[in-house]
Design a protein around this motif. Sequence first.
Motif, PDB file in Angstrom:
ATOM      1  N   VAL A   1       9.211  -5.570  -8.845  1.00 21.58           N
ATOM      2  CA  VAL A   1       9.082  -4.246  -8.639  1.00 21.58           C
ATOM      3  C   VAL A   1       8.044  -3.968  -7.166  1.00 21.58           C
ATOM      4  CG1 VAL A   1       6.583  -4.192  -9.819  1.00 21.58           C
ATOM      5  CG2 VAL A   1       7.734  -2.204  -9.591  1.00 21.58           C
ATOM      6  N   SER A   2       8.363  -2.834  -6.673  1.00 21.38           N
ATOM      7  CA  SER A   2       7.397  -2.758  -5.236  1.00 21.38           C
ATOM      8  C   SER A   2       6.651  -1.378  -5.582  1.00 21.38           C
ATOM      9  CB  SER A   2       8.536  -2.269  -4.244  1.00 21.38           C
ATOM     10  OG  SER A   2       9.345  -3.211  -3.727  1.00 21.38           O
ATOM     11  N   ASN A   3       5.522  -1.864  -5.236  1.00 20.98           N
ATOM     12  CA  ASN A   3       4.169  -0.809  -5.214  1.00 20.98           C
ATOM     13  C   ASN A   3       4.153  -0.559  -6.623  1.00 20.98           C
ATOM     14  OD1 ASN A   3       3.272  -0.795  -2.553  1.00 20.98           O
ATOM     15  ND2 ASN A   3       5.225  -0.133  -2.126  1.00 20.98           N
ATOM     16  N   GLY A   4       3.990  -1.332  -7.770  1.00 19.15           N
ATOM     17  CA  GLY A   4       3.771  -0.955  -9.111  1.00 19.15           C
ATOM     18  C   GLY A   4       2.486  -1.039  -9.481  1.00 19.15           C
ATOM     19  N   ARG A   5       2.105  -1.663 -10.432  1.00 21.78           N
ATOM     20  CA  ARG A   5       0.711  -1.896 -11.011  1.00 21.78           C
ATOM     21  C   ARG A   5      -0.081  -2.516  -9.627  1.00 21.78           C
ATOM     22  NH1 ARG A   5      -3.917  -2.420 -10.881  1.00 21.78           N
ATOM     23  NH2 ARG A   5      -5.370  -2.781 -12.822  1.00 21.78           N
ATOM     24  N   PHE A   6       0.486  -3.308  -8.902  1.00 23.18           N
ATOM     25  CA  PHE A   6      -0.436  -3.842  -7.729  1.00 23.18           C
ATOM     26  C   PHE A   6       0.241  -3.466  -6.402  1.00 23.18           C
ATOM     27  CE2 PHE A   6      -0.940  -6.859 -11.568  1.00 23.18           C
ATOM     28  CZ  PHE A   6      -2.223  -6.931 -11.511  1.00 23.18           C
ATOM     29  N   VAL A   7      -0.341  -2.858  -5.640  1.00 17.87           N
ATOM     30  CA  VAL A   7       0.071  -2.193  -4.390  1.00 17.87           C
ATOM     31  C   VAL A   7      -0.514  -2.978  -3.232  1.00 17.87           C
ATOM     32  CG1 VAL A   7       0.445   0.062  -5.537  1.00 17.87           C
ATOM     33  CG2 VAL A   7      -1.565  -0.424  -4.303  1.00 17.87           C
ATOM     34  N   GLY A   8      -1.322  -3.953  -3.303  1.00 16.37           N
ATOM     35  CA  GLY A   8      -1.979  -4.571  -2.217  1.00 16.37           C
ATOM     36  C   GLY A   8      -3.401  -4.421  -2.416  1.00 16.37           C
ATOM     37  N   GLY A   9      -4.190  -5.513  -1.920  1.00 17.76           N
ATOM     38  CA  GLY A   9      -5.329  -5.230  -1.876  1.00 17.76           C
ATOM     39  C   GLY A   9      -6.120  -5.337  -0.606  1.00 17.76           C
ATOM     40  N   TRP A  10      -7.406  -5.466  -0.469  1.00 21.85           N
ATOM     41  CA  TRP A  10      -7.866  -5.056   0.681  1.00 21.85           C
ATOM     42  C   TRP A  10      -7.287  -5.911   1.919  1.00 21.85           C
ATOM     43  CZ3 TRP A  10     -11.250  -1.382   2.604  1.00 21.85           C
ATOM     44  CH2 TRP A  10     -11.560  -1.786   3.786  1.00 21.85           C
ATOM     45  N   ILE A  11      -6.823  -7.055   1.776  1.00 22.39           N
ATOM     46  CA  ILE A  11      -6.260  -7.709   2.907  1.00 22.39           C
ATOM     47  C   ILE A  11      -5.138  -6.984   3.404  1.00 22.39           C
ATOM     48  CG2 ILE A  11      -4.946  -9.828   3.691  1.00 22.39           C
ATOM     49  CD1 ILE A  11      -6.792 -11.310   1.612  1.00 22.39           C
ATOM     50  N   THR A  12      -4.151  -6.521   2.531  1.00 18.78           N
ATOM     51  CA  THR A  12      -2.918  -5.707   2.754  1.00 18.78           C
ATOM     52  C   THR A  12      -3.443  -4.330   3.500  1.00 18.78           C
ATOM     53  OG1 THR A  12      -1.796  -6.825   1.159  1.00 18.78           O
ATOM     54  CG2 THR A  12      -0.888  -4.950   2.006  1.00 18.78           C
TER      55      THR A  12
ATOM     56  N   ASP B   1       0.796  -1.274  -0.025  1.00 19.91           N
ATOM     57  CA  ASP B   1      -0.156  -0.166   0.029  1.00 19.91           C
ATOM     58  C   ASP B   1       0.630   1.259   0.033  1.00 19.91           C
ATOM     59  OD1 ASP B   1      -2.272   1.601   0.004  1.00 19.91           O
ATOM     60  OD2 ASP B   1      -2.792   1.373   1.962  1.00 19.91           O
ATOM     61  N   ARG B   2       2.068   1.135  -0.937  1.00 20.22           N
ATOM     62  CA  ARG B   2       2.839   2.379  -0.903  1.00 20.22           C
ATOM     63  C   ARG B   2       3.602   2.749   0.431  1.00 20.22           C
ATOM     64  NH1 ARG B   2      -1.730   3.380  -4.092  1.00 20.22           N
ATOM     65  NH2 ARG B   2      -1.238   3.661  -6.390  1.00 20.22           N
ATOM     66  N   GLY B   3       3.784   1.679   1.060  1.00 16.46           N
ATOM     67  CA  GLY B   3       4.570   2.027   2.530  1.00 16.46           C
ATOM     68  C   GLY B   3       3.885   2.168   3.343  1.00 16.46           C
ATOM     69  N   ARG B   4       2.627   2.085   3.403  1.00 17.41           N
ATOM     70  CA  ARG B   4       1.616   2.245   4.357  1.00 17.41           C
ATOM     71  C   ARG B   4       1.385   1.036   5.382  1.00 17.41           C
ATOM     72  NH1 ARG B   4      -0.683   6.257   0.811  1.00 17.41           N
ATOM     73  NH2 ARG B   4      -1.902   4.612  -0.291  1.00 17.41           N
ATOM     74  N   ALA B   5       1.414  -0.278   4.377  1.00 15.53           N
ATOM     75  CA  ALA B   5       1.002  -1.274   5.159  1.00 15.53           C
ATOM     76  C   ALA B   5       2.137  -2.166   5.917  1.00 15.53           C
ATOM     77  CB  ALA B   5       0.123  -2.339   4.178  1.00 15.53           C
ATOM     78  N   ALA B   6       3.515  -1.592   5.839  1.00 14.13           N
ATOM     79  CA  ALA B   6       4.840  -2.403   6.322  1.00 14.13           C
ATOM     80  C   ALA B   6       5.648  -1.596   6.183  1.00 14.13           C
ATOM     81  CB  ALA B   6       4.908  -3.597   5.347  1.00 14.13           C
ATOM     82  N   ASP B   7       6.685  -1.765   7.152  1.00 15.37           N
ATOM     83  CA  ASP B   7       8.106  -1.247   7.139  1.00 15.37           C
ATOM     84  C   ASP B   7       8.736  -1.198   6.064  1.00 15.37           C
ATOM     85  OD1 ASP B   7      10.766  -0.604   7.733  1.00 15.37           O
ATOM     86  OD2 ASP B   7      10.195  -0.739   9.921  1.00 15.37           O
ATOM     87  N   PRO B   8       9.175  -0.102   5.371  1.00 23.50           N
ATOM     88  CA  PRO B   8       9.940  -0.183   4.291  1.00 23.50           C
ATOM     89  C   PRO B   8      11.431  -1.179   4.012  1.00 23.50           C
ATOM     90  CG  PRO B   8       9.254   2.264   4.452  1.00 23.50           C
ATOM     91  CD  PRO B   8       8.833   1.310   5.901  1.00 23.50           C
TER      92      PRO B   8
ATOM     93  N   HIS C   1      -6.521  -3.251   4.565  1.00 20.37           N
ATOM     94  CA  HIS C   1      -7.095  -2.909   5.769  1.00 20.37           C
ATOM     95  C   HIS C   1      -6.446  -3.587   7.094  1.00 20.37           C
ATOM     96  CE1 HIS C   1     -10.854  -3.412   8.130  1.00 20.37           C
ATOM     97  NE2 HIS C   1     -10.615  -4.666   8.522  1.00 20.37           N
ATOM     98  N   HIS C   2      -5.677  -4.855   6.989  1.00 15.27           N
ATOM     99  CA  HIS C   2      -4.937  -5.430   7.994  1.00 15.27           C
ATOM    100  C   HIS C   2      -3.803  -4.924   8.406  1.00 15.27           C
ATOM    101  CE1 HIS C   2      -8.199  -8.219   8.865  1.00 15.27           C
ATOM    102  NE2 HIS C   2      -8.267  -8.411   7.555  1.00 15.27           N
ATOM    103  N   GLY C   3      -3.015  -4.088   7.483  1.00 10.83           N
ATOM    104  CA  GLY C   3      -1.393  -3.833   7.616  1.00 10.83           C
ATOM    105  C   GLY C   3      -1.663  -2.443   8.510  1.00 10.83           C
ATOM    106  N   ALA C   4      -0.850  -2.348   9.859  1.00 11.71           N
ATOM    107  CA  ALA C   4      -0.914  -1.356  10.672  1.00 11.71           C
ATOM    108  C   ALA C   4       0.559  -1.468  11.356  1.00 11.71           C
ATOM    109  CB  ALA C   4      -2.192  -1.524  11.591  1.00 11.71           C
ATOM    110  N   PRO C   5       1.531  -1.018  10.518  1.00  8.53           N
ATOM    111  CA  PRO C   5       2.767  -0.908  11.183  1.00  8.53           C
ATOM    112  C   PRO C   5       2.836  -0.264  12.558  1.00  8.53           C
ATOM    113  CG  PRO C   5       2.979  -0.387   8.916  1.00  8.53           C
ATOM    114  CD  PRO C   5       1.427  -0.289   9.279  1.00  8.53           C
ATOM    115  N   ALA C   6       2.214   0.647  12.666  1.00  6.85           N
ATOM    116  CA  ALA C   6       2.238   1.534  14.220  1.00  6.85           C
ATOM    117  C   ALA C   6       1.871   0.365  15.190  1.00  6.85           C
ATOM    118  CB  ALA C   6       1.894   2.678  14.193  1.00  6.85           C
ATOM    119  N   GLU C   7       1.139  -0.467  14.883  1.00  5.83           N
ATOM    120  CA  GLU C   7       0.299  -1.578  15.921  1.00  5.83           C
ATOM    121  C   GLU C   7       1.266  -2.906  15.664  1.00  5.83           C
ATOM    122  OE1 GLU C   7      -3.881  -1.594  15.132  1.00  5.83           O
ATOM    123  OE2 GLU C   7      -3.856   0.745  15.116  1.00  5.83           O
TER     124      GLU C   7
END
Length: 277
Positions: A201-212, A176-183, A214-220
């Motif tokens: 490629v990282s965060n190219g055509r596919f940046v992650g779907g709803w699973i990534t 999710d363009r760096g929002r879902a996991a630590d770079p 919705h559940h990705g929360a690096p701060a948590e």
Amino acid sequence: MSAPSPAPFIELRRGAAPLLVSIPHTGTEIPEALAGDFVSSWQALRDADWWIDRLYDFAPGLDATVIRTRISRSVIDVNRDPSGASLYPGQATTGLCPTTDFDGAPLYRDGREPDEAEIARRRQAYHDPYHDVIAGEIARLRALHGRVVLYDCHSIRSVIPRLFEGELPVCNIGTDRGRAADPRLAARIAGRCAEAGFSHVSNGRFVGGWITRHHGAPAEGVHAVQMELACRGYMEEPSAPSAANWPTPYDPARAATLRSVLERILRDCVDFANSKE
């Protein structure tokens, strides 16, 4: 270890490692009441993530928790926003209860597409339980480790002009363009792909779907990564898929190199979750 299924269509294997592996698109089950609505069973299953569950079947050996749905993505796609909003505004994609395949061909017979009430029923019956299990397993693993990695497994044909130009890289990493996991985790995964000589490629055509997303929360303490593999990395791809030639059989020899890289990637995910950095 296997766990009691929270729903008859969900397979859950619980592990103790800080790694949750999600396999949302290998399902081939279509409820009997819906089967006659589709143009054909082959059409309905054409865009499944073929053999991904076999490609990653080493994950239990890492003591990962593995969740998989047996329901076809053509019935409902558990990797789409449950509101029905597009995850890729302005780009061609398929929806929560898709009515076309990746190439734009209709999935349903005329007049048999699901209406709003049917979509809501499928969401409650199939989409919500899958995400409830993910959330529950994340909570369980965080209680053990504090930090966990959710790794979402996917694949797609290498060339689909409606969805993207040219040939897709073999490994498509989405956070999710760096929002879902630590770079740093994404960079480690990309490094493994590069070491093996796989285009990536990282965060190219596919940046992650709803699973990534919705559940990705690096701060948590929850780091979510989607890996979208081009099918040619592990199976033969015909230039024009048809009922006569698709899917091609799983080929362990062809898949061996990529499988080895993926095992190293999942080990890196565990090491990252266990690290104090």
